[in-house]
Every structure is written in C-alpha cells, then in structure tokens.
Design a protein around this motif. Structure first.
Motif, PDB file in Angstrom:
ATOM      1  N   VAL A 241       0.808  -1.187  -0.231  1.00 23.64           N
ATOM      2  CA  VAL A 241      -0.061  -0.092   0.176  1.00 23.64           C
ATOM      3  C   VAL A 241       1.126   1.172  -0.262  1.00 23.64           C
ATOM      4  O   VAL A 241       1.846   1.010   0.894  1.00 23.64           O
ATOM      5  CB  VAL A 241      -0.656   0.051   0.954  1.00 23.64           C
ATOM      6  CG1 VAL A 241      -2.283   1.337   1.687  1.00 23.64           C
ATOM      7  CG2 VAL A 241      -2.090  -1.363   1.489  1.00 23.64           C
ATOM      8  N   VAL A 242       1.247   1.826  -1.093  1.00 23.02           N
ATOM      9  CA  VAL A 242       1.745   2.942  -1.309  1.00 23.02           C
ATOM     10  C   VAL A 242       1.889   4.154  -1.229  1.00 23.02           C
ATOM     11  O   VAL A 242       2.366   5.633  -0.492  1.00 23.02           O
ATOM     12  CB  VAL A 242       2.421   3.064  -2.713  1.00 23.02           C
ATOM     13  CG1 VAL A 242       3.637   1.607  -3.143  1.00 23.02           C
ATOM     14  CG2 VAL A 242       2.047   2.958  -3.456  1.00 23.02           C
ATOM     15  N   ALA A 243       0.181   4.077  -1.066  1.00 25.02           N
ATOM     16  CA  ALA A 243      -0.515   5.757  -0.739  1.00 25.02           C
ATOM     17  C   ALA A 243      -1.680   5.436  -0.714  1.00 25.02           C
ATOM     18  O   ALA A 243      -2.429   5.090  -0.960  1.00 25.02           O
ATOM     19  CB  ALA A 243      -0.336   6.513  -2.003  1.00 25.02           C
ATOM     20  N   VAL A 244      -2.444   6.270   0.787  1.00 25.17           N
ATOM     21  CA  VAL A 244      -3.748   5.936   1.166  1.00 25.17           C
ATOM     22  C   VAL A 244      -3.901   8.188   1.428  1.00 25.17           C
ATOM     23  O   VAL A 244      -3.278   8.760   2.089  1.00 25.17           O
ATOM     24  CB  VAL A 244      -4.084   5.246   1.854  1.00 25.17           C
ATOM     25  CG1 VAL A 244      -3.672   4.852   2.561  1.00 25.17           C
ATOM     26  CG2 VAL A 244      -3.460   5.958   3.241  1.00 25.17           C
ATOM     27  N   SER A 245      -4.996   8.510   1.475  1.00 23.74           N
ATOM     28  CA  SER A 245      -5.928   9.706   1.495  1.00 23.74           C
ATOM     29  C   SER A 245      -7.186   8.967   2.541  1.00 23.74           C
ATOM     30  O   SER A 245      -7.704   8.796   2.172  1.00 23.74           O
ATOM     31  CB  SER A 245      -5.455  10.868   0.070  1.00 23.74           C
ATOM     32  OG  SER A 245      -6.973  10.475  -0.069  1.00 23.74           O
ATOM     33  N   ASP A 246      -8.084  10.756   3.069  1.00 27.02           N
ATOM     34  CA  ASP A 246      -9.192  10.851   3.248  1.00 27.02           C
ATOM     35  C   ASP A 246      -9.572  12.001   2.702  1.00 27.02           C
ATOM     36  O   ASP A 246      -8.498  13.147   1.865  1.00 27.02           O
ATOM     37  CB  ASP A 246      -9.290  10.626   4.875  1.00 27.02           C
ATOM     38  CG  ASP A 246      -8.644  11.832   5.435  1.00 27.02           C
ATOM     39  OD1 ASP A 246      -7.827  12.842   5.270  1.00 27.02           O
ATOM     40  OD2 ASP A 246      -8.656  10.929   6.942  1.00 27.02           O
ATOM     41  N   SER A 247     -10.294  12.983   3.295  1.00 25.84           N
ATOM     42  CA  SER A 247     -11.190  13.683   2.814  1.00 25.84           C
ATOM     43  C   SER A 247      -9.814  15.121   3.013  1.00 25.84           C
ATOM     44  O   SER A 247      -9.991  15.968   2.567  1.00 25.84           O
ATOM     45  CB  SER A 247     -12.117  14.470   3.118  1.00 25.84           C
ATOM     46  OG  SER A 247     -12.390  14.382   5.057  1.00 25.84           O
ATOM     47  N   ARG A 248      -9.061  14.761   3.838  1.00 23.20           N
ATOM     48  CA  ARG A 248      -8.189  15.977   3.870  1.00 23.20           C
ATOM     49  C   ARG A 248      -7.161  16.008   3.307  1.00 23.20           C
ATOM     50  O   ARG A 248      -5.984  16.275   3.696  1.00 23.20           O
ATOM     51  CB  ARG A 248      -7.934  16.478   5.789  1.00 23.20           C
ATOM     52  CG  ARG A 248      -9.167  16.289   6.820  1.00 23.20           C
ATOM     53  CD  ARG A 248      -8.725  16.661   7.314  1.00 23.20           C
ATOM     54  NE  ARG A 248     -10.069  17.060   8.790  1.00 23.20           N
ATOM     55  CZ  ARG A 248      -9.891  16.771   9.687  1.00 23.20           C
ATOM     56  NH1 ARG A 248      -8.214  16.510  10.859  1.00 23.20           N
ATOM     57  NH2 ARG A 248     -10.820  17.630  10.789  1.00 23.20           N
ATOM     58  N   GLY A 249      -6.815  15.026   2.438  1.00 25.61           N
ATOM     59  CA  GLY A 249      -5.078  14.227   2.440  1.00 25.61           C
ATOM     60  C   GLY A 249      -4.381  13.645   2.566  1.00 25.61           C
ATOM     61  O   GLY A 249      -5.479  12.961   3.388  1.00 25.61           O
ATOM     62  N   GLY A 250      -3.775  13.342   2.584  1.00 25.40           N
ATOM     63  CA  GLY A 250      -2.954  11.254   2.336  1.00 25.40           C
ATOM     64  C   GLY A 250      -1.299  11.750   3.045  1.00 25.40           C
ATOM     65  O   GLY A 250      -0.733  12.287   2.958  1.00 25.40           O
ATOM     66  N   THR A 251      -1.063  10.351   2.449  1.00 26.52           N
ATOM     67  CA  THR A 251       0.244  10.275   2.865  1.00 26.52           C
ATOM     68  C   THR A 251       0.835   9.319   1.667  1.00 26.52           C
ATOM     69  O   THR A 251      -0.081   7.912   1.024  1.00 26.52           O
ATOM     70  CB  THR A 251       0.569   9.688   4.354  1.00 26.52           C
ATOM     71  OG1 THR A 251       1.970   9.013   4.052  1.00 26.52           O
ATOM     72  CG2 THR A 251      -0.254   8.454   4.171  1.00 26.52           C
ATOM     73  N   ARG A 252       1.937   9.211   1.332  1.00 22.89           N
ATOM     74  CA  ARG A 252       2.556   8.190   0.739  1.00 22.89           C
ATOM     75  C   ARG A 252       3.722   7.515   1.144  1.00 22.89           C
ATOM     76  O   ARG A 252       4.566   8.391   1.561  1.00 22.89           O
ATOM     77  CB  ARG A 252       2.632   8.685  -0.771  1.00 22.89           C
ATOM     78  CG  ARG A 252       3.674   9.329  -1.255  1.00 22.89           C
ATOM     79  CD  ARG A 252       3.617   9.911  -2.688  1.00 22.89           C
ATOM     80  NE  ARG A 252       4.902  11.240  -2.636  1.00 22.89           N
ATOM     81  CZ  ARG A 252       5.310  10.187  -3.442  1.00 22.89           C
ATOM     82  NH1 ARG A 252       5.828   9.933  -4.403  1.00 22.89           N
ATOM     83  NH2 ARG A 252       6.566  11.430  -3.665  1.00 22.89           N
ATOM     84  N   HIS A 253       4.543   6.143   0.807  1.00 15.73           N
ATOM     85  CA  HIS A 253       5.479   6.102   1.288  1.00 15.73           C
ATOM     86  C   HIS A 253       6.120   4.547  -0.667  1.00 15.73           C
ATOM     87  O   HIS A 253       5.146   4.492  -0.257  1.00 15.73           O
ATOM     88  CB  HIS A 253       5.905   5.202   2.026  1.00 15.73           C
ATOM     89  CG  HIS A 253       6.829   5.244   2.629  1.00 15.73           C
ATOM     90  ND1 HIS A 253       8.059   3.964   1.869  1.00 15.73           N
ATOM     91  CD2 HIS A 253       7.851   5.177   3.804  1.00 15.73           C
ATOM     92  CE1 HIS A 253       9.375   3.982   3.243  1.00 15.73           C
ATOM     93  NE2 HIS A 253       9.048   5.086   3.206  1.00 15.73           N
ATOM     94  N   PRO A 254       7.051   5.126  -0.502  1.00 12.17           N
ATOM     95  CA  PRO A 254       7.111   3.907  -2.013  1.00 12.17           C
ATOM     96  C   PRO A 254       7.600   2.257  -1.879  1.00 12.17           C
ATOM     97  O   PRO A 254       6.867   1.631  -2.719  1.00 12.17           O
ATOM     98  CB  PRO A 254       7.957   4.438  -2.662  1.00 12.17           C
ATOM     99  CG  PRO A 254       8.934   5.654  -2.032  1.00 12.17           C
ATOM    100  CD  PRO A 254       7.400   6.251  -1.079  1.00 12.17           C
TER     101      PRO A 254
END
Ligand code: NAD
Length: 420
Positions: A241-254
C-alpha cells in the motif's frame, strides 16, 4: 443525455449515460428501456430534530426505490452535507444493477440525509437517525426495503434504525436493516465485507493481467470502512500500500505503508496527512500516484476528464460507487487502464448484507468462515461471468456488468408482466 459538462456535474446523469451506453448492446423492448431509466418511487422527508442546546433544527432526507422487479429493495443510507435527490437516485439505480450482477434477490434503493455528522453530538446523531427512520418507515420493512450503512453511517446507526422500527412494532425486527452490530443480529464478516470483495476483485483482475498480487503497488483514496479494510486485506495478501488519503489529504511511501498503523494514527490524530511514517500528499496527488492499482473508495466523480490522463495505475478497482465519470472511463480505456466497475468490485457489502438478512429471517447464524467462503464464491462467479460477457460482446467490464444486470432485471419484468 451523457454529454460533456452535464455528466461531470450530476451523478444521476452519469448513471443514465452508463445505462444508455449499455442498453445499446441489448434488444430491450422500448417500454422496458424507458421503465428502467426512472426510479420506481421517491420519498423526500423534512423533519425536526431536537438539538443539545434545546433548539429545533429541520433536516431533509430521502429514500429512493429504483426497482422492485427482482425482490425487496436494498441499499445504504448516507449522511453527508452534499447529499442531493439526484445523488440518491443514481446510487439507487446502481444498487439495482449491483444486486442483479451478483444475482441477489433484491431491487435497488438508497437513502440519504443532508447533514454533517462531524458537527452533531452522539445524542443529536441518535435523535436524527431515529426520526429519519420513523419518517421512512412508510417504505422500510424486512419484506419491502432493507437499508444498510454507507458514507458516515455506522453499525451503531443501523442498531438505532432497527430499535426504532422494533419499538413501533412491539417486538424485535432485526431483518429490517443490515450492517448491525453482531450482538443485535448483525452478521460476522459484514464490517469487512465490502473491502474483502474489493480485495477479491483486485486479485482476480491482476490475475487476468498476468500481474502478481504479491508486491503490487496499491493506492487507496478514502480511508473509511471500504478503503481501510481494502488496504488492510491487500497488505495482508502481500500487496504494497504505497499511498492512502481521506477528505483532508493523505500520505505516501514508495516502500509501502502499514494499514494497521494508519488506522491507529487516524483514530488518534483524526487525519492521515500528518502520518510520521510517510510523505504528505494531496488528493489529486493520490490519484496520480505511481502505483499498479488505484482504488477510489471515497465518493463519486473523483476520476474525471480533468485528471484521468494523470492516472498512472494499470488497474482501477472501484471501491466507491460512481468514482469514474463516463468521460474518464473513455480516457482510461484508450490508455489501456483496466477498470473493475463499482457494481462488481464493491458488491461484497451487499452480498454479506444479503447473508445477514437471510440469517435474521431464519434466526440461525453462520460462522465467519462460512460467510467468507460464500462471499468469495459469489464474487469470483460474478467476476468470471462479467469477464465472459465482456469478451463475447467486445465491451469493457462496466458495460458488460451493466448488460448482465439489465438483462436480468428486464427478464423479471417480462415474466411479471404489467399490472393491471
Ligand atoms: P466512510 O464514511 O466509512 O468513508 C469515506 C471515506 O472517504 C472517509 O475516509 C472520508 O474522509 C473519505 N473522503 C471523503 N471525501 C473525500 C475526498 N474528496 N477525497 C478523499 N477522501 C475522501 O464510507 P464507506 O462506507 O467506506 O464508503 C465509501 C464509498 O464506498 C462510497 O462511495 C460508498 O457508497 C461505497 N460503498 C460502501 C459500502 C459499505 O458497505 N460501506 C458498500 C459498497 C460501496
């Protein structure tokens, strides 16, 4: 219908554009084609709710039944400030097709209340739910219309709906609503069912593309019930799972994120974009993530003509209902991106809702293994059937799923005939 700006603006126009695209591949009688373009019945309710500060606020809600040809209507209830009658109409129509693709004995419905649940106290949420349940009880019953959770509605809210209906009847009626907590007639496996179905659909679609699930890079938009469970189960199955978000934005890690840690973080801080184990991204950034699989699991109309060119995934699996507009569908198809449509990909929830209703009616409950096995069997069967239709007719998976669904509903209408 179905051109340019209009479909981008309105989910119901979008549902109609998809319908019109699919019926071209069917030789339906004109009367049936027209009949299925419109909802069977629509209820609008304006109702008072007593607030904590002793004022009374008026809320608006809807319940729409699209078709009852194949059985009682089934569909979730959404609490969101953006709910409109046209959104509920679109979601009800998609529920008819979803139940028919999975061959469940249901027609489609949907409900919604225009409200921001984040601004309501628990007591206000309960007051609103119990009054809305009473207002729609003219349509709701275990034999006629069975609601379920959707955006911002929870097992607790389903329990309040069941209790309200039961108080009016004078005895417990668990089969009037699904997605309830297990101690009051809910089903084991229901909370994870939609995400489990998304995981099965992703696995099957990757297999068709000859891509391994192990190591596949997945980006998930929306980290609620559907998104967080999909991410968790795909991670457990070996995907990254390299990226997730919700209504406020999200986070990623390759290198991949741990969905369990993300759930904990979201519970504590209320957001994802400040997760210390990743780099903050916007929602637009999430949709353009460098990934193999993109799972939109938030709201409708997220992948549009404006951003479809930037989608880098090879596969889009629609956890949400209606996340891809018809214009975006065409762009993705031209770029060779495979899309597993909502009415197939996220059907796991309604499948286990069906199991919950059957268990409630029988007052006999199944084990979680039995539920997951049956869910897996139904999802794989539907996936293979839709794939076969797509190959036979030379159409994409969305059109194939709609064609199968519309055929089944039309067949029921033909058998039933027109009353009187
Ligand atoms: P939910 O309320 O549990 O979660 C919704 C999530 O989407 C939240 O994390 C929210 O922050 C996020 N979100 C909202 N707007 C967003 C935006 N603009 N960008 C990114 N994220 C955003 O709802 P859910 O039950 O998980 O439903 C999500 C979608 O899945 C909806 O389209 C719903 O109709 C569909 N669906 C749900 C079920 C079910 O069983 N719950 C079944 C089938 C389909």
């Amino acid at each position: 219908m179905g051109t340019g700006q209009v479909t981008e603006a309105n989910p119901y126009d979008m549902a109609l554009a998809q319908y019109d695209g699919a019926v071209k591949h069917l030789a339906l009688k004109r009367g049936i084609e027209d009949y299925l373009r419109v909802p069977k019945r629509e209820l609008t309710v304006n109702f008072p709710v007593r607030m904590d500060d002793h004022t009374v606020k008026i809320f608006t809600g809807y319940r729409v039944h699209h078709s009852t040809a194949r059985g009682p209507t089934k569909g979730g209830i959404r609490y969101h400030p953006g709910v409109t009658l046209d959104e509920v109409r679109a979601l009800a129509m998609w529920m008819t097709w979803k139940c028919a693709v999975l061959n469940l004995p249901y027609g489609g419905a949907k409900g919604g209340v225009v409200c921001d649940p984040k601004r309501l106290s628990l007591q206000e949420l309960e007051n609103l739910t119990r009054r809305y349940a009473t207002e729609i009880s003219v349509l709701m019953s275990p034999e006629g219309d069975i609601p379920a959770p959707d955006v911002n509605t929870t097992p607790q809210i389903m329990a309040w709906i069941m209790d309200t209906y039961s108080m009016h009847r004078g005895y417990p009626v668990p089969a009037v609503v699904t997605g309830k907590p297990v101690p009051v007639g809910g089903s084991l496996g229901r909370a994870e069912a939609t995400g489990r179905g998304v995981m099965v659909s992703t696995r099957e679609a990757l297999a068709q593309l000859n891509l391994p699930l192990r190591g596949a890079r997945v980006a998930v938009q929306g980290f609620g019930n559907v998104g967080s469970v999909s991410a968790g189960l795909l991670h457990a199955a070996g995907a990254r799972v390299v990226a997730v978000s919700d209504s406020r934005g999200g986070t990623r890690h390759p290198e991949g994120l741990d969905p369990r840690a993300l759930v904990r973080h979201k519970r504590e801080s209320g957001r994802l974009d400040d997760y210390p184990g990743g780099e903050s991204i916007t929602n637009e950034g999430l949709l353009a993530s460098d990934c193999d699989v993109l799972i939109p699991a938030a709201l409708e109309q997220q992948i549009t003509a404006a951003n479809a060119e930037r989608v880098r995934a090879r596969l889009v699996v629609e956890g949400a209902n209606g996340p891809t507009t018809p214009e975006a569908d065409a762009i993705l198809a031209a770029r060779g991106v495979l899309v597993v449509p909502d009415i197939l990909a996220n059907a796991g929830g309604v499948v286990v809702s069906y199991f919950e209703w059957v268990q409630d009616l029988q007052a006999f409950f199944w084990s979680e293994e039995e539920i997951n096995e049956r869910l897996e069997r139904l999802m794989v069967r539907a996936f293979l059937e839709v794939g076969a239709t797509a190959r036979d007719k030379g159409v994409d998976l969305r059109t194939a799923a709609l064609v199968r669904a519309i055929e089944r509903v039309a067949e029921a209408i033909m058998i039933l005939g027109i009353y009187p």
